[in-house]
Motif scaffolding. Structure first.
Motif, PDB file in Angstrom:
ATOM      1  N   ASN A 150      54.064  -8.949  45.757  1.00 47.06           N
ATOM      2  CA  ASN A 150      52.812  -9.347  46.171  1.00 47.06           C
ATOM      3  C   ASN A 150      51.323  -7.932  46.505  1.00 47.06           C
ATOM      4  OD1 ASN A 150      53.478 -11.567  47.636  1.00 47.06           O
ATOM      5  ND2 ASN A 150      54.516 -10.644  49.272  1.00 47.06           N
ATOM      6  N   LEU A 151      51.524  -6.891  46.217  1.00 50.77           N
ATOM      7  CA  LEU A 151      50.676  -5.981  46.484  1.00 50.77           C
ATOM      8  C   LEU A 151      49.893  -6.143  44.612  1.00 50.77           C
ATOM      9  CD1 LEU A 151      52.033  -3.479  48.275  1.00 50.77           C
ATOM     10  CD2 LEU A 151      50.069  -4.759  48.806  1.00 50.77           C
ATOM     11  N   THR A 152      50.226  -6.368  43.497  1.00 48.35           N
ATOM     12  CA  THR A 152      50.286  -6.851  42.291  1.00 48.35           C
ATOM     13  C   THR A 152      49.593  -7.676  42.351  1.00 48.35           C
ATOM     14  OG1 THR A 152      52.200  -5.080  42.083  1.00 48.35           O
ATOM     15  CG2 THR A 152      50.491  -5.834  40.115  1.00 48.35           C
ATOM     16  N   PHE A 153      50.471  -8.584  43.086  1.00 54.47           N
ATOM     17  CA  PHE A 153      49.285 -10.090  42.583  1.00 54.47           C
ATOM     18  C   PHE A 153      48.824 -10.884  43.753  1.00 54.47           C
ATOM     19  CE2 PHE A 153      53.164  -9.527  38.911  1.00 54.47           C
ATOM     20  CZ  PHE A 153      52.210  -9.299  38.758  1.00 54.47           C
ATOM     21  N   THR A 154      47.339 -10.669  44.360  1.00 54.46           N
ATOM     22  CA  THR A 154      46.425 -10.688  45.204  1.00 54.46           C
ATOM     23  C   THR A 154      45.828 -12.232  44.835  1.00 54.46           C
ATOM     24  OG1 THR A 154      45.258  -9.053  44.662  1.00 54.46           O
ATOM     25  CG2 THR A 154      46.429  -9.117  45.991  1.00 54.46           C
TER      26      THR A 154
ATOM     27  N   VAL B 187      54.082 -15.767  44.106  1.00 47.27           N
ATOM     28  CA  VAL B 187      55.503 -14.963  43.937  1.00 47.27           C
ATOM     29  C   VAL B 187      56.201 -15.652  44.581  1.00 47.27           C
ATOM     30  CG1 VAL B 187      55.500 -12.889  44.656  1.00 47.27           C
ATOM     31  CG2 VAL B 187      53.652 -13.075  43.823  1.00 47.27           C
ATOM     32  N   ALA B 188      57.618 -15.780  44.108  1.00 42.11           N
ATOM     33  CA  ALA B 188      58.902 -16.442  44.511  1.00 42.11           C
ATOM     34  C   ALA B 188      59.446 -15.772  44.426  1.00 42.11           C
ATOM     35  CB  ALA B 188      58.749 -17.695  44.173  1.00 42.11           C
ATOM     36  N   ARG B 189      60.727 -15.934  44.759  1.00 38.13           N
ATOM     37  CA  ARG B 189      62.402 -15.272  44.617  1.00 38.13           C
ATOM     38  C   ARG B 189      62.706 -16.117  43.950  1.00 38.13           C
ATOM     39  NH1 ARG B 189      66.992 -13.213  49.214  1.00 38.13           N
ATOM     40  NH2 ARG B 189      68.939 -12.013  46.949  1.00 38.13           N
TER      41      ARG B 189
END
Length: 693
Positions: free
Chosen positions: A407-411, A417-419
């Motif tokens: 999450n912190l990398t792709f803002t 962002v998903a599991r």
């Protein structure tokens, strides 16, 4: 008898008849105060008294011959009052005439009775006086009565008397009936108009009272304002709904009560109303300021009315604050349910459903505008061993920290962002090309490693690491472009597989459509294949009854037609134990088990036709192809390398396995490894190659 005396007597009779007419008007003016029958009796008494006065004021034409207009009065009593009034008046006249006595009394009494009957018959035939047009009726009946009187005169008196009285009766009776009848009709019409006026006034008063009562008690607020929004009327209910007194807002602009953000919309509605057809109604929801400062939601219906002093706008408004609050709560609840339905409960990021929907949407957008679309699949290395070493609670915390790092990398707002499942994560990056994807993928890999989460079972690094496969579609450098979202997922999955085989803790990026597996002779895969060769050279991979028994047991326990002990080699997978399958090997290109060896946990595919990794697989598309697949890795005690998988297969879709069923599948895989070890050691263990040591 002189002419003057005759005229005097006739005038006296006419005065009596006229007085009766005015008496009738007074009776009719007050008829609402008494029962209908009382009005009829009183009217009959009035006309009877008039007939008696006419007889009392009779003119003596000659000795024993009297002249009066009693018959005209009786005619009018029947025409204006009906049979009941005529009966009362006739009875009074006959009683008075009987008291006078005289010769041949029967004939005048019969004449009076005939007059009442004829007049009543005329009433029944509809000849009731209701206006000036009924005057001929009076004249006709007056003429008829004149003939009747002349007939009785002819019978009772000599010819010379008849000759004297004939002109008098022929003129006087019709004239009196017509004149007094016209006067009575005017009085009746005036009385009827007055009655209607009083009734209308009473009805108007009652309506006004009802309106005031309704205006004071209805919950809706009704207002009238001019086109410039100046309020000219507001119902008292505004005080209950908005806390303002009507006199405090009348004369003010209605816009002063409206929430500023709604003013432009209201002005536009008023402009459209002014140019709309008559009876056009417009509905809207606005916020009005309460006297205590809060905003109240109102549902309003606006309609344009044309009045004498110019057009006005009629507004009926209803308080819908409670309804809006309920709607807002429902919307918030729906949004929360939607968020929960699209959020992974463990990590707080998007779940598989969120990813699938985002992939479908972003693929269509990228295809339409030909802009790049990047997909990263991130897999935590050796995660099963992490769980085995530190426990599932520590494993959950590890996944949460990895999700936070992603999450912190792709803002960017559009990034998803998903599991993806288990220890796998998916990152969808709209508009990102190959070069940027490579840099961000490596940044993410380094960020996960830099968290330094201890992982003793990950011998290569000693901390938690991740392998990343990055696929890019619609990039100017991609050859060729993927045909569908499933191709992009297959490409990213194959690149992840290449990163695993390359030694883990690395990023592999590609942009071409994938038709087969990624070939990468990295040292990690060489090490695994060396262990497989050691088992093969020891003869442990040859088909055996012991491994067939394990495959049969797995098929029986899970109720599937096929159970396999599969060994994944360089280009093929061989079946060291099988149940329900005739072939002993297949190509690694189409192998499901080749995916199992990249994970520490069992892999379950409820329906392969719905899984983008396998939907185009020939083993799935073939008649009676694979639908359900569940496999657990065969983990060798030699370096923890994965030899293949213990799997069960069905040709129909099935539900996801429960946790207990997955543990049973892993236990069967352990049983199969024990059989393989027994076969390897029983035939004499070989010295392992240096690569496998």
């Amino acid at each position: 008898m002189t002419f003057a005396v005759l005229i005097h007597g006739l005038a006296a009779n006419m005065g009596v008849a006229i007085a009766a007419a005015f008496g009738l008007s007074l009776i009719l003016a007050t008829e609402a105060e008494r029962p209908a029958w009382a009005t009829r009796v009183l009217t009959g008494i009035t006309f009877g008294a008039a007939a008696i006065l006419c007889m009392a004021l009779a003119v003596e034409v000659r000795q024993g011959l009297l002249f009066d207009i009693r018959s005209a009065v009786l005619i009018l009593s029947a025409l204006f009052g009906g049979p009941v009034v005529a009966a009362v008046a006739t009875a009074m006249a006959m009683a008075f005439r009987a008291t006078l006595g005289g010769d041949s009394l029967i004939l005048p009494l019969a004449s009076l009775a005939a007059t009442g009957l004829i007049s009543s018959a005329a009433w029944f035939w509809g000849a009731r006086a209701s206006g000036p047009l009924r005057v001929p009726t009076f004249l006709y009946l007056g003429c008829a009565q004149a003939l009747l009187t002349l007939a009785t005169t002819y019978v009772r008196y000599p010819v010379e008397v008849y000759a004297l009285t004939a002109p008098l009766y022929a003129v006087a009776l019709p004239g009196a009936a017509g004149l007094v009848g016209w006067l009575l009709s005017q009085q009746v019409a005036a009385a009827a108009a007055m009655t209607d006026l009083r009734s209308a006034h009473a009805s108007l008063g009652a309506s006004e009272q009802r309106f005031r009562h309704l205006a004071a008690n209805i919950s809706d607020v009704v207002a009238v304002h001019r086109l410039d929004s100046t309020l000219v009327y507001v119902t008292p209910s505004i005080e209950k709904v908005l806390g303002h007194r009507p006199q405090d807002v009348t004369g003010r602009s209605a816009l002063s009560l409206i929430e500023p953000r709604d003013v432009a919309h209201i002005e536009d509605v008023i402009r459209r109303l002014a140019t709309s057809p008559p009876d056009t109604a417009m509905h809207l929801e606005v916020r009005l300021r309460h006297a205590d400062g809060r905003w109240v939601w109102m549902e309003s219906a606006m309609r344009l009315l044309d009045e004498a002093d110019g057009p006005v706008v009629l507004v009926a408004s209803r308080d819908i604050t409670e309804r809006r609050l309920v709607m807002d709560r429902l919307a918030a609840a729906r949004a929360e349910l939607d968020r929960l339905a699209h959020t992974d409960s463990l990590t707080g990021i998007g779940n598989r459903r969120r990813f699938d929907e985002a992939l479908e949407h972003e693929w269509r957008r990228a295809e339409r505008w030909t802009v790049p679309l990047t997909l990263m699949i991130v897999d935590v290395d050796c995660f099963k061993l992490f769980n085995d070493t530190y426990g599932h609670l520590a494993g959950d915390e590890c996944l949460r920290q990895v999700a936070q790092a992603i999450n912190l990398t792709f803002t960017r707002p559009g990034d998803c962002v998903a599991r993806y499942g288990g220890e796998e994560f998916a990152v969808l990056l709209p508009g990102m090309g190959l070069d940027a994807a490579r840099k961000l993928g490596e940044r993410l890999r380094a960020a996960i490693e830099a968290m330094a989460i201890p992982h003793a079972a990950n011998s290569a690094a000693g901390v938690v690491t991740a392998s990343i496969g990055v696929a890019v579609a619609f990039d100017p450098g991609s050859v060729p472009v993927q045909a569908c979202p499933a191709d992009l997922v297959r490409t990213a999955d194959a690149l992840l597989y290449a990163a695993k085989r390359g030694g883990r803790n690395r990023t592999v990026v590609g942009a071409s459509a994938l038709t087969g597996r990624v070939v990468d002779d990295a040292p990690q895969e060489d090490k695994r294949l060396a262990v497989v060769r050691a088992y093969r050279q020891a003869g442990a991979l040859a088909p055996s009854q012991a491994l067939d028994d394990v495959a049969r047991l797995a098929a029986q326990l899970f109720g599937t037609p096929v159970g396999l002990v599969s060994i994944v080699q360089e280009d093929t997978q061989v079946f060291a134990g099988r149940q329900g399958l005739d072939v002993d090997q297949t190509s690694r290109e189409v192998s499901f088990c080749a995916h199992v060896i990249e994970s520490d946990d069992p892999m379950v595919i409820p329906d392969a036709t719905r899984d983008p990794r396998f939907a185009a697989n020939p083993l799935v598309t073939a008649p009676a192809g694979i639908r359900f697949y569940a496999g657990a890795p065969l983990i060798s005690p030699i370096g923890g390398e994965r030899l293949g998988a213990l799997c069960v297969i069905d040709r129909v879709g099935r539900p996801e396995l429960t946790t207990g069923e997955k543990e049973l599948l892993a236990a069967l895989a352990t049983m199969a490894v024990e059989r393989l070890e027994a076969q390897r050691c029983g035939r004499g263990a070989m010295a392992l190659p240096a690569a496998a040591a």
